[in-house]
Design a protein around this motif. Structure first.
Motif, PDB file in Angstrom:
ATOM      1  N   SER A  42       0.811  -1.215   0.000  1.00 45.42           N
ATOM      2  CA  SER A  42       0.000   0.000   0.000  1.00 45.42           C
ATOM      3  C   SER A  42       0.846   1.267   0.000  1.00 45.42           C
ATOM      4  N   ASN A  43       2.041   1.206   0.588  1.00 45.49           N
ATOM      5  CA  ASN A  43       2.885   2.400   0.660  1.00 45.49           C
ATOM      6  C   ASN A  43       4.143   2.307  -0.206  1.00 45.49           C
ATOM      7  N   PRO A  86       4.819   9.827 -14.949  1.00 49.19           N
ATOM      8  CA  PRO A  86       4.012   8.699 -14.515  1.00 49.19           C
ATOM      9  C   PRO A  86       3.474   7.868 -15.670  1.00 49.19           C
ATOM     10  N   LEU A  87       3.297   6.586 -15.388  1.00 47.05           N
ATOM     11  CA  LEU A  87       2.700   5.681 -16.361  1.00 47.05           C
ATOM     12  C   LEU A  87       1.211   5.962 -16.501  1.00 47.05           C
ATOM     13  N   ASP A  88       0.527   6.092 -15.359  1.00 45.56           N
ATOM     14  CA  ASP A  88      -0.922   6.329 -15.366  1.00 45.56           C
ATOM     15  C   ASP A  88      -1.271   7.226 -14.173  1.00 45.56           C
ATOM     16  N   PRO A  89      -1.165   8.538 -14.336  1.00 50.33           N
ATOM     17  CA  PRO A  89      -1.381   9.454 -13.199  1.00 50.33           C
ATOM     18  C   PRO A  89      -2.795   9.418 -12.646  1.00 50.33           C
ATOM     19  N   SER A  90      -3.751   8.925 -13.402  1.00 54.05           N
ATOM     20  CA  SER A  90      -5.141   8.891 -12.938  1.00 54.05           C
ATOM     21  C   SER A  90      -5.479   7.617 -12.171  1.00 54.05           C
ATOM     22  N   PHE A  91      -4.539   6.702 -12.028  1.00 53.44           N
ATOM     23  CA  PHE A  91      -4.813   5.444 -11.335  1.00 53.44           C
ATOM     24  C   PHE A  91      -4.951   5.710  -9.843  1.00 53.44           C
ATOM     25  N   ASP A  92      -6.103   5.368  -9.272  1.00 55.25           N
ATOM     26  CA  ASP A  92      -6.412   5.743  -7.886  1.00 55.25           C
ATOM     27  C   ASP A  92      -6.370   4.586  -6.895  1.00 55.25           C
ATOM     28  N   ASP A  93      -6.333   3.353  -7.365  1.00 55.93           N
ATOM     29  CA  ASP A  93      -6.429   2.219  -6.454  1.00 55.93           C
ATOM     30  C   ASP A  93      -5.111   1.951  -5.738  1.00 55.93           C
ATOM     31  N   VAL A  94      -5.199   1.173  -4.662  1.00 54.21           N
ATOM     32  CA  VAL A  94      -4.013   0.821  -3.886  1.00 54.21           C
ATOM     33  C   VAL A  94      -3.092  -0.080  -4.690  1.00 54.21           C
ATOM     34  N   GLU A  95      -3.669  -0.951  -5.507  1.00 54.97           N
ATOM     35  CA  GLU A  95      -2.861  -1.853  -6.312  1.00 54.97           C
ATOM     36  C   GLU A  95      -3.589  -2.189  -7.606  1.00 54.97           C
ATOM     37  N   HIS A 138       1.101   3.208  -6.435  1.00 53.54           N
ATOM     38  CA  HIS A 138       2.003   4.361  -6.569  1.00 53.54           C
ATOM     39  C   HIS A 138       2.965   4.207  -7.745  1.00 53.54           C
ATOM     40  N   VAL A 139       3.300   2.950  -8.087  1.00 56.99           N
ATOM     41  CA  VAL A 139       4.242   2.726  -9.178  1.00 56.99           C
ATOM     42  C   VAL A 139       3.650   3.200 -10.503  1.00 56.99           C
ATOM     43  N   LEU A 140       2.322   3.184 -10.606  1.00 60.36           N
ATOM     44  CA  LEU A 140       1.668   3.664 -11.820  1.00 60.36           C
ATOM     45  C   LEU A 140       1.518   5.179 -11.830  1.00 60.36           C
ATOM     46  N   ARG A 141       1.201   5.773 -10.693  1.00 62.12           N
ATOM     47  CA  ARG A 141       0.798   7.188 -10.708  1.00 62.12           C
ATOM     48  C   ARG A 141       1.882   8.174 -10.277  1.00 62.12           C
ATOM     49  N   ASP A 142       2.965   7.697  -9.653  1.00 65.76           N
ATOM     50  CA  ASP A 142       3.995   8.622  -9.184  1.00 65.76           C
ATOM     51  C   ASP A 142       4.773   9.224 -10.359  1.00 65.76           C
TER      52      ASP A 142
END
Length: 221
Positions: free
Chosen positions: A51-52, A110-119, A134-138
């Protein structure tokens, strides 16, 4: 005696761990190569707390492996690890003899800045591990121009080399292709198969990576 070569580090793409490279590792190790395959943070198991886990955590894990090697490495990245692998080359370009992009490219986060889920789960493979959100949206800032001179080999499997280069010229360029125009030393190889050549053509894939590691530019960089 094995021919001198650079140490090789293999980084799996989304949903995978070091195990995804098993056949490639076995082939390269049998040929005398110094091999390391990574399982990135949060990807140890389906039950791991991710999650983090951030994009930078994945970059740091790659950089740590690169710095732990006895000599500059060949860093081979697959699929979405083209983002974190390229960021690692920005951090420690002097420790990377060559990059190998396996059906991927130097992505710029970012790969997908709009991705909101935990995973982000994968639904069609039993062993797949969800990817930390975070790996998608950071975002991640690239600052070291020397990354552009790292010799980079593209092994094109699901798309051809021509398609990769054509798509990278289109505007707006997709984030996972955004680093291609930056590179000043690129080699393109077609290996027609699936997006997962470590399973569909592991012997041929290992041979290409091994040749990169044996090349004078890699062994002597």
């Amino acid at each position: 005696m094995a021919e001198p070569s650079a140490p090789i580090i293999l980084v799996p793409g989304f949903w995978l761990g070091a195990w995804a490279w098993d056949e490639v590792v076995d082939t390269l190790r049998a040929d005398g190569h110094d091999m390391t395959a990574l399982t990135l943070p949060g990807m140890e198991s389906k039950d791991a707390d991710r999650s983090n886990i951030t994009f930078e955590d994945h970059v740091n894990a790659i950089v740590d492996a690169v710095n732990a090697a006895d000599a500059p490495v060949v860093l081979a990245v697959h699929s979405a690890s083209g983002f974190t692998g390229y960021a690692a080359s920005d951090r420690v370009p002097d420790r990377i003899a060559a990059m190998v992009y396996v059906d991927t490219a130097p992505g710029i986060a970012p790969l997908d800045p709009s991705f909101d889920d935990v995973e982000k789960p994968m639904t069609f493979r039993q062993r797949a591990i969800p990817v930390p959100g975070h790996v998608l949206r950071d975002s991640y800032e690239l600052t070291n121009d020397a990354r552009r001179d790292v010799p980079s080999t593209f092994i094109c499997t699901a798309f051809t080399a021509e398609q990769y280069q054509t798509y990278a010229k289109q505007e707006p360029v997709a984030s996972f292709l955004a680093g291609i125009p930056e590179l000043r030393n690129a080699t393109w190889i077609d290996l027609p198969t699936s997006h997962w050549p470590m399973w569909s053509r592991p012997t041929e894939l290992a041979q290409i990576i091994g040749e990169v590691a044996k090349a004078p530019v890699a062994a002597g960089r």
